[in-house]
Write an enzyme that holds these catalytic residues in place. Structure first.
Site, PDB file in Angstrom:
ATOM      1  N   ARG A  14      26.346  40.678  43.409  1.00 22.29           N
ATOM      2  CA  ARG A  14      27.087  41.468  43.050  1.00 22.29           C
ATOM      3  C   ARG A  14      27.554  41.220  41.857  1.00 22.29           C
ATOM      4  O   ARG A  14      27.693  39.672  41.076  1.00 22.29           O
ATOM      5  CB  ARG A  14      28.912  40.842  43.931  1.00 22.29           C
ATOM      6  CG  ARG A  14      29.095  42.119  45.513  1.00 22.29           C
ATOM      7  CD  ARG A  14      29.138  43.593  45.017  1.00 22.29           C
ATOM      8  NE  ARG A  14      29.131  44.362  46.340  1.00 22.29           N
ATOM      9  CZ  ARG A  14      28.490  45.124  46.369  1.00 22.29           C
ATOM     10  NH1 ARG A  14      26.843  44.361  46.412  1.00 22.29           N
ATOM     11  NH2 ARG A  14      28.686  45.599  47.400  1.00 22.29           N
ATOM     12  N   GLU A  69      29.054  49.072  36.669  1.00 20.82           N
ATOM     13  CA  GLU A  69      27.814  50.171  37.236  1.00 20.82           C
ATOM     14  C   GLU A  69      28.726  51.366  37.323  1.00 20.82           C
ATOM     15  O   GLU A  69      29.273  51.984  38.002  1.00 20.82           O
ATOM     16  CB  GLU A  69      27.604  49.670  38.443  1.00 20.82           C
ATOM     17  CG  GLU A  69      27.026  47.929  38.335  1.00 20.82           C
ATOM     18  CD  GLU A  69      26.661  47.795  40.184  1.00 20.82           C
ATOM     19  OE1 GLU A  69      26.458  48.888  41.319  1.00 20.82           O
ATOM     20  OE2 GLU A  69      26.106  46.550  40.332  1.00 20.82           O
ATOM     21  N   HIS A 100      20.703  48.312  40.350  1.00 22.17           N
ATOM     22  CA  HIS A 100      21.544  47.762  41.872  1.00 22.17           C
ATOM     23  C   HIS A 100      21.362  48.870  43.316  1.00 22.17           C
ATOM     24  O   HIS A 100      21.531  49.438  43.892  1.00 22.17           O
ATOM     25  CB  HIS A 100      22.359  48.702  42.076  1.00 22.17           C
ATOM     26  CG  HIS A 100      23.739  47.773  43.097  1.00 22.17           C
ATOM     27  ND1 HIS A 100      25.020  47.650  43.071  1.00 22.17           N
ATOM     28  CD2 HIS A 100      23.373  47.566  44.461  1.00 22.17           C
ATOM     29  CE1 HIS A 100      25.436  46.708  43.901  1.00 22.17           C
ATOM     30  NE2 HIS A 100      24.081  46.836  45.047  1.00 22.17           N
TER      31      HIS A 100
END
Lengths: 325, 325
Positions: free
Chosen positions: B236, B265, B284
């Site tokens: 993360r 993000e 991601h």
């Protein structure tokens, strides 16, 4: 023991190349001369006992060959010896050896890297990064995918072992079929290439350039491949017909190509391959990992010391086949 | 058997997301509602028995939590459940489960790809290709290199197995030290992180985001790393202090970073990371290999069917720790 004081070793480099790393160790054992083209080789070849060739693209040797009067052994500091395989050398008594083994593992890692990059679309992630673009995509997994390695020599074998280690199904093509190979699920003969191409997700060219492999990957081969398949060439450029490859990539006959070698090197600045987003390319460097130059010299020194002590030269090239077998 | 006709399942997606792939199988078993923000969740949560969260970044649940009157179970279609770990949920009786296992192998392949790309400098080969530049470089090998995987859960374990398979030396950091781990040469506790960082060529963050890992990679950690080391983060974003990372990359405290996750993000378009040549980045997506959405739904259906038949929910998150353990 051969008389060392009289030994003359000529080093044939590419024009502009520096002296090879570690050459002092050779100087300790012989008179060392340098050549880099036809004229300089014509001047140095008379009297030369051993020729060390570091320029794997040389055209000088064939041209200067008539001046070799005492040459016994040519060692190529490369795996491919295609540039040396002209008739007068093939048919004569001079021994040729190569650098087989030196590059294997680095090349296998390189091939695994390109396979993974295709699966993860990482070459396009770099392009997106350059453009500051955040773009999620669905990727692929490589485990369970089928690979066909064309060329089951020491490099092909190392590739097979590494790709098997990450869960891929690896088959091979060799000059002749082999049963029960320890590193390949199957090894078929070159005659079965097109049939095998139809099953492969990744096709890796790890073959030497010989009359039998020259132009082996042409439009017929690409049409035999899956439209989802990727071709990876770490062998020699002319094994692939570049014009046919460009067509195959443009028309979607295959999904991508990872290329470290080219018919013409450096690849011309205006060549269409540079801009193709389904192409990953590098400058003939797949095997050149840290320490590669010293490793090449160490291997030559080992071979030289053995020979001076009366042992057989190792890594001898079968001049009829065109590779160390 | 629980009374299926009365079962109400709410699906919490990101705003604008389509209905999750395979949701028909859920509709066959329950009334299905959808929500995507605080307002829509406040409207749907009353009466909801089960909440399926596909938006791993959601802030809506904490905001709408007071309206949950019958909620028994939250399933996160992600491995990380950090967005769900607010005090009222942690301290209450609602069970939380996650998608542990679904992404493991794809993420391990992704990590191996980034490791190999750094070793082969392949991200810069793509940049050179875009510029039509032929540039030979010496590369690195990965076999024998030392890796430290921070987070020894199912993802970290799969990474360890795959990197070991290609000849790397893999050590781990977990919450507590473990002796004789089958997948790691050693597993030390987080207290020994900085000491371990000094030995690693590659550092892979595969930890959950918890109060204990938030900001774990700060300037002190980067100073403890080798200047030749690369950091890879598939955990993360907030586990890494991004400002400190940019400094470490600029000042050469570390040699590179492979990033699939970020503090913010999508990464803002003007962020300095985009232009750094020692950074490899993706949006991601490391775990999102072909079929990932259906695999997530299948896993939820399996869990749901078991629960309806009276079995324990699997992949339960230890809410005190913040991950399935």
């Amino acid at each position: 023991m051969r008389q060392q004081p009289e030994l003359i070793i000529t080093v044939l480099t590419a024009p502009g190349d520096p002296e090879p790393l570690g050459i002092e160790a050779v100087r300790a054992r012989a008179e060392v001369r340098f050549a880099y083209d036809e004229a300089s080789l014509t001047a140095t070849l008379p009297g030369t006992d051993v020729l060390l060739v570091t320029d794997f693209r040389t055209e000088a040797l064939a041209a200067a060959w008539h001046t070799a009067d005492r040459l016994q052994w040519i060692h190529a500091a490369s795996t491919g010896v295609d540039a040396l395989m002209f008739p007068a050398l093939i048919d004569g008594p001079v021994i040729v050896s190569n650098a087989s083994g030196t590059f294997d593992y680095a090349i296998a890692e390189y091939v695994l890297c390109t396979v993974l990059m295709f699966a993860k679309d990482f070459h396009n992630s770099v392009r997106l990064q350059v453009q500051h673009q955040w773009q999620h995509r669905t990727t692929e997994r490589v485990d369970g995918k089928r690979v066909l390695v064309v060329g089951a020599g020491s490099i092909g074998r190392e590739i097979a072992r590494l790709l098997t280690a990450v869960g891929m199904q690896v088959h091979g093509i060799a000059r002749t079929e082999r049963a029960h190979d320890p590193d390949f699920i199957s090894v078929r003969s070159q005659a079965e290439l097109h049939a095998e191409l139809a099953h492969a997700d990744y096709v890796v060219i790890a073959a030497p350039l010989t009359p039998q492999t020259h132009g082996l990957f042409d439009s017929t081969a690409f049409k035999a491949m899956r439209s989802t398949a990727r071709l990876i060439n770490i062998g020699r450029g002319p094994i692939v017909n570049t014009a046919d490859l460009v067509t195959a990539l443009r028309e979607g006959q295959i999904a991508g190509a990872g290329l470290d070698v080219f018919e013409q090197e450096p690849l011309p600045e205006s060549h269409p391959l540079w801009d193709m987003h389904n192409v990953i390319m590098t400058a003939h460097m797949a095997g050149d990992a840290v320490g590669w130059e010293q490793a090449l010299m160490n291997q030559f020194i080992d071979n030289l010391e053995g020979w001076l002590a009366g042992k057989d030269i190792f890594n001898q090239v079968n001049k009829k086949l065109g590779y160390a077998g």
